[in-house]
Design a protein around this motif. Structure first.
Motif, PDB file in Angstrom:
ATOM      1  N   TRP A 158       0.835  -1.205   0.000  1.00  0.00           N
ATOM      2  CA  TRP A 158       0.000   0.000   0.000  1.00  0.00           C
ATOM      3  C   TRP A 158       0.870   1.254   0.000  1.00  0.00           C
ATOM      4  CZ3 TRP A 158      -3.533  -2.089   4.466  1.00  0.00           C
ATOM      5  CH2 TRP A 158      -4.389  -3.065   3.947  1.00  0.00           C
ATOM      6  N   ARG A 159       1.933   1.252   0.770  1.00  0.00           N
ATOM      7  CA  ARG A 159       2.800   2.422   0.817  1.00  0.00           C
ATOM      8  C   ARG A 159       3.555   2.637  -0.494  1.00  0.00           C
ATOM      9  NH1 ARG A 159       5.352   1.750   6.919  1.00  0.00           N
ATOM     10  NH2 ARG A 159       3.649   2.803   8.023  1.00  0.00           N
ATOM     11  N   MET A 160       3.646   1.598  -1.304  1.00  0.00           N
ATOM     12  CA  MET A 160       4.294   1.717  -2.608  1.00  0.00           C
ATOM     13  C   MET A 160       3.313   2.116  -3.704  1.00  0.00           C
ATOM     14  SD  MET A 160       7.445   0.966  -2.075  1.00  0.00           S
ATOM     15  CE  MET A 160       7.965   0.771  -3.750  1.00  0.00           C
ATOM     16  N   GLY A 161       2.043   2.353  -3.345  1.00  0.00           N
ATOM     17  CA  GLY A 161       1.041   2.670  -4.349  1.00  0.00           C
ATOM     18  C   GLY A 161       0.498   1.446  -5.054  1.00  0.00           C
ATOM     19  N   ARG A 162       0.677   0.264  -4.486  1.00  0.00           N
ATOM     20  CA  ARG A 162       0.145  -0.973  -5.042  1.00  0.00           C
ATOM     21  C   ARG A 162      -0.736  -1.631  -3.994  1.00  0.00           C
ATOM     22  NH1 ARG A 162       3.360  -2.574  -9.317  1.00  0.00           N
ATOM     23  NH2 ARG A 162       1.546  -3.859  -9.870  1.00  0.00           N
ATOM     24  N   TRP A 163      -1.817  -2.257  -4.425  1.00  0.00           N
ATOM     25  CA  TRP A 163      -2.677  -2.959  -3.468  1.00  0.00           C
ATOM     26  C   TRP A 163      -2.848  -4.409  -3.908  1.00  0.00           C
ATOM     27  CZ3 TRP A 163      -7.473  -4.485  -5.587  1.00  0.00           C
ATOM     28  CH2 TRP A 163      -7.853  -3.828  -6.757  1.00  0.00           C
ATOM     29  N   PRO A 164      -2.475  -5.356  -3.031  1.00  0.00           N
ATOM     30  CA  PRO A 164      -2.660  -6.778  -3.346  1.00  0.00           C
ATOM     31  C   PRO A 164      -4.128  -7.074  -3.625  1.00  0.00           C
ATOM     32  CG  PRO A 164      -1.257  -6.511  -1.420  1.00  0.00           C
ATOM     33  CD  PRO A 164      -1.817  -5.160  -1.738  1.00  0.00           C
ATOM     34  N   SER A 165      -4.388  -7.685  -4.759  1.00  0.00           N
ATOM     35  CA  SER A 165      -5.772  -7.889  -5.201  1.00  0.00           C
ATOM     36  C   SER A 165      -6.369  -9.198  -4.720  1.00  0.00           C
ATOM     37  CB  SER A 165      -5.828  -7.850  -6.733  1.00  0.00           C
ATOM     38  OG  SER A 165      -4.979  -8.845  -7.289  1.00  0.00           O
ATOM     39  N   ARG A 166      -5.630  -9.991  -3.951  1.00  0.00           N
ATOM     40  CA  ARG A 166      -6.143 -11.276  -3.452  1.00  0.00           C
ATOM     41  C   ARG A 166      -5.758 -11.442  -1.987  1.00  0.00           C
ATOM     42  NH1 ARG A 166      -8.307 -10.624  -7.558  1.00  0.00           N
ATOM     43  NH2 ARG A 166      -8.592 -12.061  -9.326  1.00  0.00           N
ATOM     44  N   LEU A 167      -6.206 -10.507  -1.167  1.00  0.00           N
ATOM     45  CA  LEU A 167      -5.868 -10.570   0.253  1.00  0.00           C
ATOM     46  C   LEU A 167      -6.464 -11.803   0.919  1.00  0.00           C
ATOM     47  CD1 LEU A 167      -6.114  -6.892   1.580  1.00  0.00           C
ATOM     48  CD2 LEU A 167      -4.077  -8.295   1.308  1.00  0.00           C
ATOM     49  N   ASP A 168      -7.709 -12.110   0.624  1.00  0.00           N
ATOM     50  CA  ASP A 168      -8.349 -13.256   1.265  1.00  0.00           C
ATOM     51  C   ASP A 168      -7.663 -14.559   0.873  1.00  0.00           C
ATOM     52  OD1 ASP A 168     -10.517 -11.899   2.678  1.00  0.00           O
ATOM     53  OD2 ASP A 168     -11.254 -11.406   0.692  1.00  0.00           O
ATOM     54  N   ALA A 169      -7.280 -14.671  -0.390  1.00  0.00           N
ATOM     55  CA  ALA A 169      -6.526 -15.853  -0.804  1.00  0.00           C
ATOM     56  C   ALA A 169      -5.164 -15.893  -0.122  1.00  0.00           C
ATOM     57  CB  ALA A 169      -6.353 -15.863  -2.323  1.00  0.00           C
ATOM     58  N   GLY A 170      -4.582 -14.725   0.146  1.00  0.00           N
ATOM     59  CA  GLY A 170      -3.316 -14.684   0.856  1.00  0.00           C
ATOM     60  C   GLY A 170      -3.427 -15.184   2.284  1.00  0.00           C
ATOM     61  N   VAL A 171      -4.580 -14.969   2.920  1.00  0.00           N
ATOM     62  CA  VAL A 171      -4.770 -15.489   4.275  1.00  0.00           C
ATOM     63  C   VAL A 171      -4.722 -17.006   4.271  1.00  0.00           C
ATOM     64  CG1 VAL A 171      -6.354 -15.584   6.220  1.00  0.00           C
ATOM     65  CG2 VAL A 171      -6.100 -13.483   4.965  1.00  0.00           C
ATOM     66  N   VAL A 172      -5.305 -17.613   3.251  1.00  0.00           N
ATOM     67  CA  VAL A 172      -5.266 -19.068   3.151  1.00  0.00           C
ATOM     68  C   VAL A 172      -3.828 -19.553   3.037  1.00  0.00           C
ATOM     69  CG1 VAL A 172      -5.949 -21.037   1.758  1.00  0.00           C
ATOM     70  CG2 VAL A 172      -7.533 -19.186   2.125  1.00  0.00           C
ATOM     71  N   ALA A 173      -3.053 -18.902   2.178  1.00  0.00           N
ATOM     72  CA  ALA A 173      -1.660 -19.302   2.016  1.00  0.00           C
ATOM     73  C   ALA A 173      -0.879 -19.099   3.306  1.00  0.00           C
ATOM     74  CB  ALA A 173      -1.023 -18.502   0.879  1.00  0.00           C
ATOM     75  N   ALA A 174      -1.137 -17.984   4.011  1.00  0.00           N
ATOM     76  CA  ALA A 174      -0.415 -17.711   5.252  1.00  0.00           C
ATOM     77  C   ALA A 174      -0.740 -18.755   6.313  1.00  0.00           C
ATOM     78  CB  ALA A 174      -0.763 -16.310   5.758  1.00  0.00           C
ATOM     79  N   LEU A 175      -2.005 -19.093   6.473  1.00  0.00           N
ATOM     80  CA  LEU A 175      -2.371 -20.040   7.517  1.00  0.00           C
ATOM     81  C   LEU A 175      -2.055 -21.472   7.125  1.00  0.00           C
ATOM     82  CD1 LEU A 175      -5.654 -18.333   8.662  1.00  0.00           C
ATOM     83  CD2 LEU A 175      -3.470 -18.395   9.835  1.00  0.00           C
ATOM     84  N   THR A 176      -2.053 -21.754   5.842  1.00  0.00           N
ATOM     85  CA  THR A 176      -1.588 -23.068   5.400  1.00  0.00           C
ATOM     86  C   THR A 176      -0.100 -23.220   5.691  1.00  0.00           C
ATOM     87  OG1 THR A 176      -3.247 -23.085   3.649  1.00  0.00           O
ATOM     88  CG2 THR A 176      -1.441 -24.635   3.445  1.00  0.00           C
ATOM     89  N   GLU A 177       0.656 -22.150   5.473  1.00  0.00           N
ATOM     90  CA  GLU A 177       2.078 -22.173   5.807  1.00  0.00           C
ATOM     91  C   GLU A 177       2.276 -22.326   7.304  1.00  0.00           C
ATOM     92  OE1 GLU A 177       6.080 -22.212   5.220  1.00  0.00           O
ATOM     93  OE2 GLU A 177       4.503 -22.253   3.704  1.00  0.00           O
TER      94      GLU A 177
END
Length: 690
Positions: free
Chosen positions: A297-316
């Protein structure tokens, strides 16, 4: 279906609602009293019973007073009735875009014998609740082409929904299985029963109207006369709110208790298991926002799949943390996001709304605000951020007149090098005049190493967080009964949750198995809740929390001061960042774009301002990472739990943080130089900057 049964909580809620309505009736009686007295006096004069100079004066005074009070009461009543109540920012879900989800909710309502919610919406937060949107101002159809509309459901033509709107936390849909989601939503959906009772609904409308009237009184941009009138209306509304506050609170608690009692008959055992997933999801969501999304966000970019990222984070996490053992086996079941026809589109809309709420980004995509995919994150965010920080560091050194060739034999003597930074920070403190930049005093109470670094100008949040980010260890379930439902003063039953995960996404970091463990003790300390890992490699946060605290605990507890050249450089970096932020124009939407106030964005900032020491540490770490990439073949990476990471020979650099800290605080470059030699990094070689 009456919606209200014999539950003890429902009876308590109804009695408290009647108490709120009695306060409304008393206020009306007080407003009518002067007019009633004037009518009696006028009637007495017309019948020749109350005659004489005294009664004539009394009739005149009471008639004028009654008219003034009636006009004032009418104005207050008009504002209370017409004022727009507060609405939660959500992503509307049309029935045609999620027929299975609507079918599941209606089936759940039938099993609970309560009215079904009128619509469903998603919020980028770890919570679920019912929200009353029966006010006419909430009924207009959404604008064409907008996915983050709040006023109603796409495709619905009713201006006044018959039942509350069910708001679901978007991470729940991606991490939970269908059965778990149904069990978690049971106490929430059960709240539509008490909400349908006329007395409770009327009491809630009255309280919400008073709250909206108070907001009208504090709105800026009015002429003095209008402002005075609105201030008077707000004073009356506050007086009535104070009178009915206790009754309204107990009414909401009664509604929550009744909903929890009714929901016990539906999936009770499964709901206990699902609450464990709620706690895990909250920790993963907070970690993803503060350590992964915020740098982008501070770089002017917003990750477009935050919810999918939660799955990857918790799977990890399930592969790293023994507390998460057994969670991976449930991934074979059907995820709740399968209830959506186009989960990717919904995830993108929720991700953009999260960026607006937690960072204050624009409402629409543009040249300076574009989405980024997880596969592009290391190159588009991590590498670019490190090089921007390194460029800022050398720009400040140039302004201070620091030589670019401190004892190096590099043929490209004008190119920026890591040796320049090492030599400058390790130089002994001297009294020669050095150009100092004017900067605010640097606080001595510093957070642990690993606090995220700033991005480009205007992207740094300087507002203290509006909500706590201190997190329990990952995998810790919320400490409350499974059926407990939190009450919201502005709406029906609310289920306050703690955390949530999401679906399977391949991790970006190659050897993530050896990466960060669960949250350390520092992450659970309230005063040290600033997350780590945004501007530093992931190894400088979770993996080295123990090393960092062991190496700096004594100094941190005594509020260590950076001295000499480091102090001057840190102050100059702080001033440079302040100038960049001041030069960046704020991004705002038009007043009609959202029915909620977006002039105070971000509504929930994630981090407090960082100290000069933290800024200097992040910039030096970024310079080291750039040198590693350009001279040793290292690569930027993404760790799902710790954010940006430096990969050397495919493995995370897990021991960089204490060595950078030794250079910044003590002026001792020996540990860092030894690490550079061991990693094959050439500090005298030029580094490419952005």
């Amino acid at each position: 279906m009456t919606g209200i049964g014999a539950e003890a909580g429902a009876q308590v809620a109804r009695s408290r609602a009647l108490a709120v309505l009695r306060i409304r009736s008393r206020a009306l009686a007080v407003a009518l009293l002067p007019a009633a007295v004037a009518v009696v006096l006028l009637a007495g004069g017309s019948t020749r019973h109350l005659v004489g100079g005294f009664w004539d004066t009394a009739r005149l005074v009471m008639s004028v007073l009654g008219a003034v009070v009636l006009l004032a009461a009418g104005a207050v009543a008009l504002v209370v009735a017409r004022a727009r109540p507060a609405v939660s920012p959500t992503v509307a879900i049309a029935e045609e875009s999620a027929p299975d989800l609507y079918r599941m909710v209606r089936d759940l309502a039938d099993r609970l014998d309560v009215p079904a919610p009128s619509a469903i919406a998603l919020t980028p937060d770890c919570d679920s609740w019912l929200e009353d949107r029966t006010h006419p101002a909430h009924g207009p159809p959404p604008q064409e082409g907008r996915d983050d509309e709040i006023a109603g459901v796409r495709g619905s033509h009713r201006r006044v929904p018959a039942a509350p709107v069910l708001v679901i936390g978007s991470p729940f849909l991606w991490w939970m299985r269908v059965g778990e989601l149904r069990a978690v939503l049971a106490p929430v959906v059960a709240g539509t029963g008490p909400s349908a009772h006329p007395d409770i609904a009327a009491a809630r409308r009255f309280v919400r109207g008073l709250d909206a009237a108070v907001a009208v009184g504090s709105a800026p941009g009015r002429c003095p006369l209008t402002r005075a009138g609105c201030a008077g209306v707000a004073w009356v509304a506050r007086l009535l709110l104070r009178s009915c506050r206790e009754h309204a609170t107990q009414m909401e608690r009664g509604v929550a208790a009744a909903a929890a009692e009714r929901a016990q008959a539906v999936d009770y055992g499964l709901r206990i298991v699902a609450q464990e997933q709620v706690g895990l999801a909250y920790a993963g969501w907070d970690r993803l926002l503060t350590r992964v999304a915020l740098p982008a966000w501070r770089m002017g970019r917003w990750p477009s799949r935050l919810d999918a990222g939660v799955v990857a984070a918790l799977t990890e996490l399930s592969r790293r943390d023994r507390l998460a053992e057994g969670f991976a086996s449930r991934l074979g079941e059907r995820p709740a996001c399968d209830l959506l026809e186009e989960p990717g589109t919904i995830d993108e809309a929720a991700s953009l709304l999260a960026a607006r709420l937690f960072h204050g980004g624009p409402a629409e995509t543009g040249p300076d605000w574009s989405p980024v995919d997880w596969q592009e994150y290391p190159e588009e965010v991590v590498d670019r951020k490190w090089r921007l920080d390194a460029a800022r560091l050398h720009r400040v050194l140039d302004a201070q007149g620091v030589s670019r060739t401190p004892g190096t034999t590099s043929p490209d003597s004008d190119a920026p090098t890591l040796s320049r930074v090492l030599t400058h920070l390790s130089a002994p403190h001297h009294t020669d005049e050095t150009p100092h930049s004017t900067a605010p005093a640097r606080p001595t109470d510093v957070a642990p190493l690993g606090t995220p670094a700033d991005g480009p100008a205007g992207q740094t949040s300087t507002t203290p967080p509006a909500r706590p980010t201190d997190m329990a260890p990952l995998g810790t379930p919320p400490a409350r009964p499974a059926d407990q439902t939190s009450a919201r003063p502005t709406g029906p039953t609310s289920l306050t949750t703690t955390d949530r995960p999401a679906p399977d996404v391949p991790a970006v970091t190659p050897d993530a198995e050896a990466a960060a463990p669960a949250l350390s003790d520092e992450d659970t300390t309230p005063q040290d809740h600033t997350p780590a890992g945004e501007g530093t490699p992931a190894g400088t946060s979770a993996d080295t929390d123990a090393d960092t605290s062991a190496g700096t605990s004594a100094g941190t507890s005594e509020h260590p001061e950076i001295q000499g050249e480091a102090e001057t450089l840190a102050a100059a970096l702080t001033a440079e960042l302040a100038r960049e932020e001041a030069a960046a124009p704020p991004s705002r939407t038009t007043p009609d774009a959202t029915p909620w106030d977006d002039t105070a964005l971000p509504l929930f900032p994630l981090q407090p301002p960082r100290s000069a020491r933290e800024l200097l540490t992040d910039h030096v770490t970024a310079m080291v990472c750039c040198a590693a990439i350009d001279t040793a073949g290292a690569a930027p990476g993404l760790d799902w739990l710790d954010g940006p990471s430096l990969l050397i020979n495919g493995e995370r650099a897990a021991d960089l943080a204490p060595r950078v800290l030794s250079l910044v605080e003590d002026g001792d470059p020996a540990p860092l130089r030894a690490w550079l030699v061991k990693s094959g990094i050439r500090p005298e070689k030029p580094v490419r900057l952005v």
